[in-house]
Structures are given as structure tokens and as C-alpha cells.
Write an enzyme that holds these catalytic residues in place. Structure first.
Site, PDB file in Angstrom:
ATOM      1  N   TYR A   1      69.090  36.056 -30.006  1.00  0.00           N
ATOM      2  CA  TYR A   1      69.321  34.845 -30.806  1.00  0.00           C
ATOM      3  C   TYR A   1      69.977  35.169 -32.145  1.00  0.00           C
ATOM      4  O   TYR A   1      70.471  34.286 -32.831  1.00  0.00           O
ATOM      5  CB  TYR A   1      68.007  34.078 -31.054  1.00  0.00           C
ATOM      6  CG  TYR A   1      67.382  33.466 -29.818  1.00  0.00           C
ATOM      7  CD1 TYR A   1      68.038  33.519 -28.589  1.00  0.00           C
ATOM      8  CD2 TYR A   1      66.153  32.846 -29.862  1.00  0.00           C
ATOM      9  CE1 TYR A   1      67.472  32.969 -27.451  1.00  0.00           C
ATOM     10  CE2 TYR A   1      65.579  32.287 -28.727  1.00  0.00           C
ATOM     11  CZ  TYR A   1      66.237  32.362 -27.520  1.00  0.00           C
ATOM     12  OH  TYR A   1      65.673  31.815 -26.400  1.00  0.00           O
TER      13      TYR A   1
ATOM     14  N   LYS B   1      62.341  43.686 -19.453  1.00  0.00           N
ATOM     15  CA  LYS B   1      63.200  43.709 -18.251  1.00  0.00           C
ATOM     16  C   LYS B   1      63.793  45.113 -18.192  1.00  0.00           C
ATOM     17  O   LYS B   1      65.020  45.304 -18.209  1.00  0.00           O
ATOM     18  CB  LYS B   1      64.266  42.600 -18.393  1.00  0.00           C
ATOM     19  CG  LYS B   1      65.095  42.350 -17.166  1.00  0.00           C
ATOM     20  CD  LYS B   1      64.351  41.665 -16.038  1.00  0.00           C
ATOM     21  CE  LYS B   1      65.255  41.537 -14.814  1.00  0.00           C
ATOM     22  NZ  LYS B   1      64.506  41.156 -13.603  1.00  0.00           N
TER      23      LYS B   1
ATOM     24  N   ASP C   1      60.267  38.564 -15.030  1.00  0.00           N
ATOM     25  CA  ASP C   1      60.286  37.637 -13.887  1.00  0.00           C
ATOM     26  C   ASP C   1      58.902  37.587 -13.235  1.00  0.00           C
ATOM     27  O   ASP C   1      58.406  36.520 -12.857  1.00  0.00           O
ATOM     28  CB  ASP C   1      61.386  38.007 -12.875  1.00  0.00           C
ATOM     29  CG  ASP C   1      61.570  39.506 -12.703  1.00  0.00           C
ATOM     30  OD1 ASP C   1      60.996  40.279 -13.496  1.00  0.00           O
ATOM     31  OD2 ASP C   1      62.277  39.924 -11.765  1.00  0.00           O
TER      32      ASP C   1
ATOM     33  N   ASP D   1      56.524  28.516 -23.839  1.00  0.00           N
ATOM     34  CA  ASP D   1      56.525  27.127 -23.381  1.00  0.00           C
ATOM     35  C   ASP D   1      55.849  26.998 -22.018  1.00  0.00           C
ATOM     36  O   ASP D   1      55.126  26.035 -21.760  1.00  0.00           O
ATOM     37  CB  ASP D   1      57.950  26.573 -23.306  1.00  0.00           C
ATOM     38  CG  ASP D   1      58.362  25.945 -24.624  1.00  0.00           C
ATOM     39  OD1 ASP D   1      57.660  26.181 -25.629  1.00  0.00           O
ATOM     40  OD2 ASP D   1      59.365  25.214 -24.655  1.00  0.00           O
TER      41      ASP D   1
END
Ligand code: NAD
Length: 356
Positions: A143, A192, A224, A252
Site C-alpha cells: 500500500y 505467502k 490462502d 475483515d
């Protein structure tokens, strides 16, 4: 008597109502535990745009930097949705996080036994309830990385890059290890590492630091798999730590499986004690000004402030126990009442105050 200076950023929509509730609860718990608070309100978001033409006035930034801690309601609403990006209320959130150097985001996701019916997961999956603390890196990663547009192999393309320094990883992993130490001593680091170099560095540093915390059980999990495990068996988790983008998505997901957005607090911390505490929900313009909002997420944010900013564990626990008791007794605001008679914001606040 100890005295803490708290900057209040009430914001927009239901923000003023729920922050006022949390202030009343803090004053009550303060009397019981001999703690004094000085509250100073500052403008933020749409309210600041209306009053002085910008979502994050300099006086607000300075007030927050000088305060011992900051309690935020929520910002935004349809009135300001058509303004250009730099004048949107939400811009103030990124601005205040950057100004305060808040690199850690703590997001608890707890399923209250009294609210099991709200959980969208199957009953047998949540039979044991769950109580997860997600620690998200907040100021680094993709970000904030280099980005842009360029001519690529197939013509126009856009790119964003993820970079993490050792320093950034070390400091967030340390926060997570310390947090796990204060809870059930289990930390799951999510990455990851089968694909990303940043994740391989992340994992290496997690293992190095884990050696300093032999009392904390540390495991790695691919993101994942973590997304899947959160809905398959959430009670396996205690503390999770992850990067900015993975944390954005997983926090979330974790909040949704509790089924009650009006119940979830959060804390954003820097390396000092100072931090910003806020509910995870937004300004709920659809119910603003109607005395209908559930104040519990903000009240629990105030409890997190007592614990993390001021080390006032007993006072924090008083609030959490009062909320638990009120829910166990069956009291609900409209968001959790499913059409049955519900308490107003002020009535729910009153119940919690009485239970303290
Ligand atoms: P929202 O969280 O404000 O509302 C989503 C739904 O949940 C609404 O139906 C609302 O009534 C309900 N809800 C939320 N909090 C509640 C509470 N405490 N009690 C009872 N019901 C509650 O999300 P949204 O509708 O997507 O966004 C509304 C505004 O809030 C937008 O302007 C958005 O940009 C802003 N927002 C701000 C923040 C923040 O300040 N941190 C976070 C998210 C959204």
C-alpha cells in the site's frame, strides 16, 4: 490520582453518539479505579470540512500528538461523498495514522457466547467460541510501495510493489509476540513464503525472534490457508500477525465471522504508548442521530486504550466484564435485536455503567 489526557475525535454520523457513550463509561470506571481523565475534543472528517474546509486540521494533529491517547468515533457520510479525493473525510484517517506513526493495528475478533446466533458459521464449528487477535502491519508493504503506469509487453500496464525492511518486520513481529505472551501464548504468522520474497524475509525474521520467546508457540501459515482456516476452524487461533495487505483482508474476514460489526473495537499503536482507538465500523449515516447505534465497539475500544495505552488492566477488565454481563442478561441494541424490542444507545450505555 493518575490523570490521562485523551483527545476525542468524534467525527461524523453516529461518531458523536458512540464517543459520548464511551466517555461516560470511562468516567464511571475512572471513579471506581481512581483514574482521572481530561477529554479534549478535536474536529475530524466531514465535521472538520464543514467547520474549516479540510478533513484533518493542523490543530487536530497537534492535539492528538500532545494527548496521552486518542479515541475516534468514525468519519464520512453522503454529504461529503462527491468532494475531490484530498478533501474526503476518509483522507483524515490516513493522515492521522501517518502523523502519529501508527504501524500496528490490533483487531480482536471475539465471538461472545451470548451472541453465537449472530455468527454466520455452522453451530458445530463455533461450539467452542473464538477469541482472535489479529496484528496487522499498517504503514508498510504494497500500500506504500513504488507504483505507477508504464508501457509493458502488452501495452498499458499498472504496477504496485511490496517491500518490507527488516526493521519494519521486526517491530511488528515483536508486538505480536508480546501480545501473544499476554494472551494464550500462541502466535500464527501469516505469509505467502512459497511465492513472495518479502514473505520469505518475514518468515526468517519471525523464526529468529521466536527463539527469544520460548514460552510462545509460533507457527507459520500461508495466507490462502489462513483465509480457509478462519471459516473452517477459527477457535484454533489466538494471535495472528501479518503484513498490511493480507491483514486488511483477513481482519475483515475475521470480523465478519463474529457477525456483529457494532461490537468490534480496534487499536492502532506506534512504538510509544500513544495510540488511536476506534470501533471497526463506519459512521453508519443510515441511523445517525437516532439514538439507535450500538455503542459497544467504541466502549470496548476505550477498554483497549486502558489496557494498551495506560496499563490499567483492572479498569479495562471492569468494562469488558460489564459488557459481557449486559449481553448475557439479554440486553440488545437494534442491530442485534432482530426486530424484538431494543435498547437505545443511551439505554445500553446506562446498562453498562450500572454493571461496572
Ligand atoms: P458502516 O460501518 O458505517 O455501516 C454498515 C452497516 O452497519 C450500516 O447498516 C450501519 O447502520 C451498521 N452499523 C455500523 N456500525 C453500527 C453500530 N455501531 N450500531 C449499529 N449499526 C451499525 O459502513 P458503510 O455504510 O460502508 O460506511 C458509512 C460511512 O462510514 C462511509 O462514509 C464510509 O466511508 C465511512 N467509514 C468510516 C470508517 C472509519 O471512520 N474508520 C470505517 C468504515 C467506513
Amino acid at each position: 490520582m493518575k490523570n490521562y489526557n485523551i483527545a476525542l475525535l468524534k467525527g461524523d454520523g453516529i461518531g458523536p453518539e458512540i464517543v459520548d457513550s464511551a466517555v461516560r463509561v470511562l468516567e464511571t470506571v475512572g471513579k471506581k479505579h481512581e483514574i482521572a481523565f481530561t477529554f479534549t475534543p478535536y474536529l475530524i472528517g466531514g465535521a472538520a470540512i464543514d467547520a474549516c474546509g479540510e478533513p484533518l486540521p493542523q490543530a487536530t494533529v497537534e492535539g492528538c500528538l500532545q494527548a496521552d491517547s486518542v479515541l475516534l468515533g468514525a468519519v464520512g457520510g453522503p454529504k461529503w461523498d462527491t468532494l475531490p479525493g484530498h478533501l474526503r473525510p476518509e483522507k483524515a484517517l490516513l493522515g492521522i495514522r501517518a502523523a502519529m506513526g501508527l504501524f500496528t493495528n490490533l483487531r480482536p475478533a471475539k465471538l461472545y457466547p451470548a451472541l453465537k446466533g449472530e455468527c454466520p458459521l455452522r453451530e458445530d464449528i463455533v461450539a467452542n467460541g473464538f477469541d482472535i487477535m489479529l496484528v496487522r502491519e499498517l504503514t508498510g508493504g504494497i500500500y506504500f510501495g513504488e507504483r505507477g503506469y508504464r508501457e509493458g509487453k502488452y501495452g498499458e500496464e499498472a504496477y504496485d510493489t511490496e517491500a518490507y525492511s527488516r526493521m519494519e518486520i521486526e517491530r511488528i513481529v515483536r508486538v505480536a509476540l508480546e501480545t501473544a505472551r499476554k494472551r494464550n501464548k500462541k502466535l500464527t504468522s501469516i505469509d505467502k513464503a512459497n511465492v513472495l520474497e518479502t514473505s520469505r524475509l518475514w518468515r526468517k525474521i519471525v523464526h529468529e525472534l521466536a527463539a527469544e520467546y520460548p514460552d510462545v508457540e509460533v507457527t507459520d501459515m500461508l495466507v490462502d490457508n489462513a483465509a480457509m482456516q478462519l471459516v473452517r476452524n477459527p477457535s484454533q487461533f489466538d494471535v495472528l500477525v501479518t503484513s498490511n495487505m493480507f491483514g486488511d483482508i483477513l481482519s475483515d474476514e475475521a470480523s465478519q465471522i463474529t457477525g456483529s460489526i457494532g461490537m468490534l473495537p480496534s487499536a492502532s499503536l506506534n512504538d510509544g504508548k500513544r495510540g488511536l482507538y476506534e470501533p471497526i465500523h463506519g459512521s453508519a449515516p443510515d441511523i445517525a442521530g437516532q439514538n439507535k447505534a450500538n455503542p459497544i465497539a467504541t466502549i470496548l475500544s476505550a477498554a483497549m486504550m486502558l489496557l494498551y495505552a495506560f496499563d490499567e488492566k483492572e479498569a479495562a477488565e471492569s468494562i469488558v466484564a460489564a459488557v459481557d454481563g449486559v449481553l448475557e442478561a439479554g440486553y440488545r441494541t437494534a442491530d442485534l435485536a432482530h426486530g424484538a424490542p431494543a435498547l437505545t444507545t443511551t439505554e445500553m450505555t446506562e446498562k453498562i455503567i450500572q454493571a461496572i
